[in-house]
Enzyme design. Structure first.
Site, mmCIF file in Angstrom:
data_model
loop_
_atom_site.group_PDB
_atom_site.id
_atom_site.type_symbol
_atom_site.label_atom_id
_atom_site.label_comp_id
_atom_site.label_asym_id
_atom_site.label_seq_id
_atom_site.Cartn_x
_atom_site.Cartn_y
_atom_site.Cartn_z
ATOM 1 C CB ALA A 9 44.847 -22.895 31.518
ATOM 2 N NE ARG A 34 36.337 -22.413 25.941
ATOM 3 C CZ ARG A 34 36.224 -21.099 25.949
ATOM 4 N NH1 ARG A 34 35.022 -20.538 25.976
ATOM 5 N NH2 ARG A 34 37.299 -20.328 25.925
ATOM 6 C CE1 TYR A 55 37.907 -28.433 28.249
ATOM 7 C CE2 TYR A 55 35.956 -27.355 29.144
ATOM 8 C CZ TYR A 55 37.206 -27.278 28.570
ATOM 9 O OH TYR A 55 37.774 -26.050 28.323
ATOM 10 C CG LEU A 71 38.531 -25.873 32.919
ATOM 11 C CD1 LEU A 71 37.294 -26.748 33.115
ATOM 12 C CD2 LEU A 71 38.762 -25.590 31.443
ATOM 13 C CG HIS A 76 37.832 -23.845 39.280
ATOM 14 N ND1 HIS A 76 38.680 -23.121 40.100
ATOM 15 C CD2 HIS A 76 38.326 -23.704 38.024
ATOM 16 C CE1 HIS A 76 39.634 -22.573 39.371
ATOM 17 N NE2 HIS A 76 39.433 -22.904 38.119
ATOM 18 C CE LYS A 94 45.414 -18.938 41.875
ATOM 19 N NZ LYS A 94 44.893 -17.770 41.122
ATOM 20 N NE ARG A 162 43.744 -13.529 34.772
ATOM 21 C CZ ARG A 162 45.068 -13.513 34.630
ATOM 22 N NH1 ARG A 162 45.843 -13.823 35.667
ATOM 23 N NH2 ARG A 162 45.616 -13.183 33.479
ATOM 24 C CG ASP A 174 42.980 -14.439 39.132
ATOM 25 O OD1 ASP A 174 42.573 -15.484 38.606
ATOM 26 O OD2 ASP A 174 44.123 -13.987 38.961
#
Length: 325
Positions: A9, A34, A55, A71, A76, A94, A162, A174
């Site tokens: 990320a 991935r 993962y 992620l 999450h 978060k 998002r 977000d």
């Protein structure tokens, strides 16, 4: 402490890799994505020694002490639960989960394990946030009458994850999760939603591109949050608390190591206080390590996350929108 990263990320270099360079006893030891090629490139760029094929393989790695979960929101809960089942401590970005029911499931899974599960509200670990909370807790402003928090920034890339409903997207999730969490921190008790209004994404009306919500506070005060990823309010990251004795105003509570401002006006006297120094992410990682060592430094444990996600669910319901899946 050896930490593994799920995903390559964009937030990871600042939130973990560079922070680990400033915190003794921490190694970012493994990564999985991935696409293994993407994970390998990320590992090379950031000098991470191990690349896992999946993962699942990373979570099962017995050499790792903890897992960092940056992620998409909708993943999450699944991977935090997997890490807990594998006996790993977890630092989860978060918002903690997609909804309150998932947060309860994670809290219950972590209970009694001795594992540290921390939601990565990094701002909460900075001295500025401690000062903000202390002003309210110690009664410097008198009885609290009004709390306002905002987190607005422009994200006009509407194909971004998002904005995807199945990945628990939306401005409230977000951006707004910061405003909701900060509102809770600055309130004299848990807020109750009274109204909410969303601006919707044209191509998917389940997704909020902006959200405003109003609250009642214990003791008779009121509150409001404003969140946006695309609205006429392009950039606004502020907190304001009004009490019977005065007002606290904070600009940029989220990343106070950048330009920020903290001002108090109490009993007719005004003053400003300065905060800066280390990034919020360094403070957060240091607190995570200390919590794993048995110290009481986890300010954002699963119980806190359940309360935040419950309020987010209530806001979506008040706005007439479905909860995130």
């Amino acid at each position: 402490m050896r930490i593994g990263v799920l995903g390559a990320a964009r937030i990871t270099p600042a939130a973990l890799v560079r922070a680990a360079q400033a915190v003794d006893g921490v190694e970012v030891a493994a990564v999985a994505a991935r696409d293994r090629g993407r994970a390998a490139r990320f590992a090379k760029r950031h000098r991470i020694p191990t690349v896992h094929d999946s993962y699942d393989e990373l979570v099962a790695d017995p050499s790792l002490d903890a897992v960092y979960v940056p992620l998409p929101n909708g993943l999450h809960a699944r991977w935090t639960l997997a890490a807990i089942a594998a006996g790993k401590h977890v630092l989860c970005e978060k918002p903690f989960t997609s909804n309150a029911a998932q947060a309860v499931a994670v809290r219950d899974a972590a209970a009694g394990t001795g594992l540290v599960v921390m939601e990565a509200f990094h701002y909460r670990y900075h001295p500025l946030a401690r000062r903000m909370a202390g002003v309210v807790r110690e009664g410097e402003l008198g009885a609290i009458e009004r709390v306002e928090t905002s987190m607005c920034f422009p994200l006009p890339r509407f194909r971004d994850i998002r904005y995807q409903y199945d990945l628990a997207g939306g401005a409230l999730m977000d951006a707004g999760c910061y405003a909701v969490h900060c509102l809770r921190m600055l309130s004299p008790g848990e807020p109750v939603v009274t109204a909410a209004q969303a601006l919707l994404l044209r191509r998917d009306p389940r997704i909020d591109r902006a959200m405003t919500a109003d609250f009642t506070l214990p003791g008779g005060g009121t509150g409001r949050i404003q969140a946006s990823m695309w609205s006429s309010t392009l950039l606004r990251i502020r907190a304001r608390v009004v009490g019977t004795r005065g007002t606290m105003s904070v600009f940029n509570y989220a990343t106070p190591q950048l330009p920020s401002r903290f001002a108090l006006a109490v009993d007719g006297r005004r003053r400003q206080e300065r905060f800066g120094g280390e990034p919020t992410y360094v403070h957060q990682l240091r607190a995570f390590v200390a919590a794993v060592d048995g110290r009481r430094t986890n300010l954002t444990p699963p119980d806190d996350s359940v309360a935040t996600m419950s309020l987010i669910d209530a806001i979506y319901s008040a706005a007439g929108l479905p909860l995130r899946p």
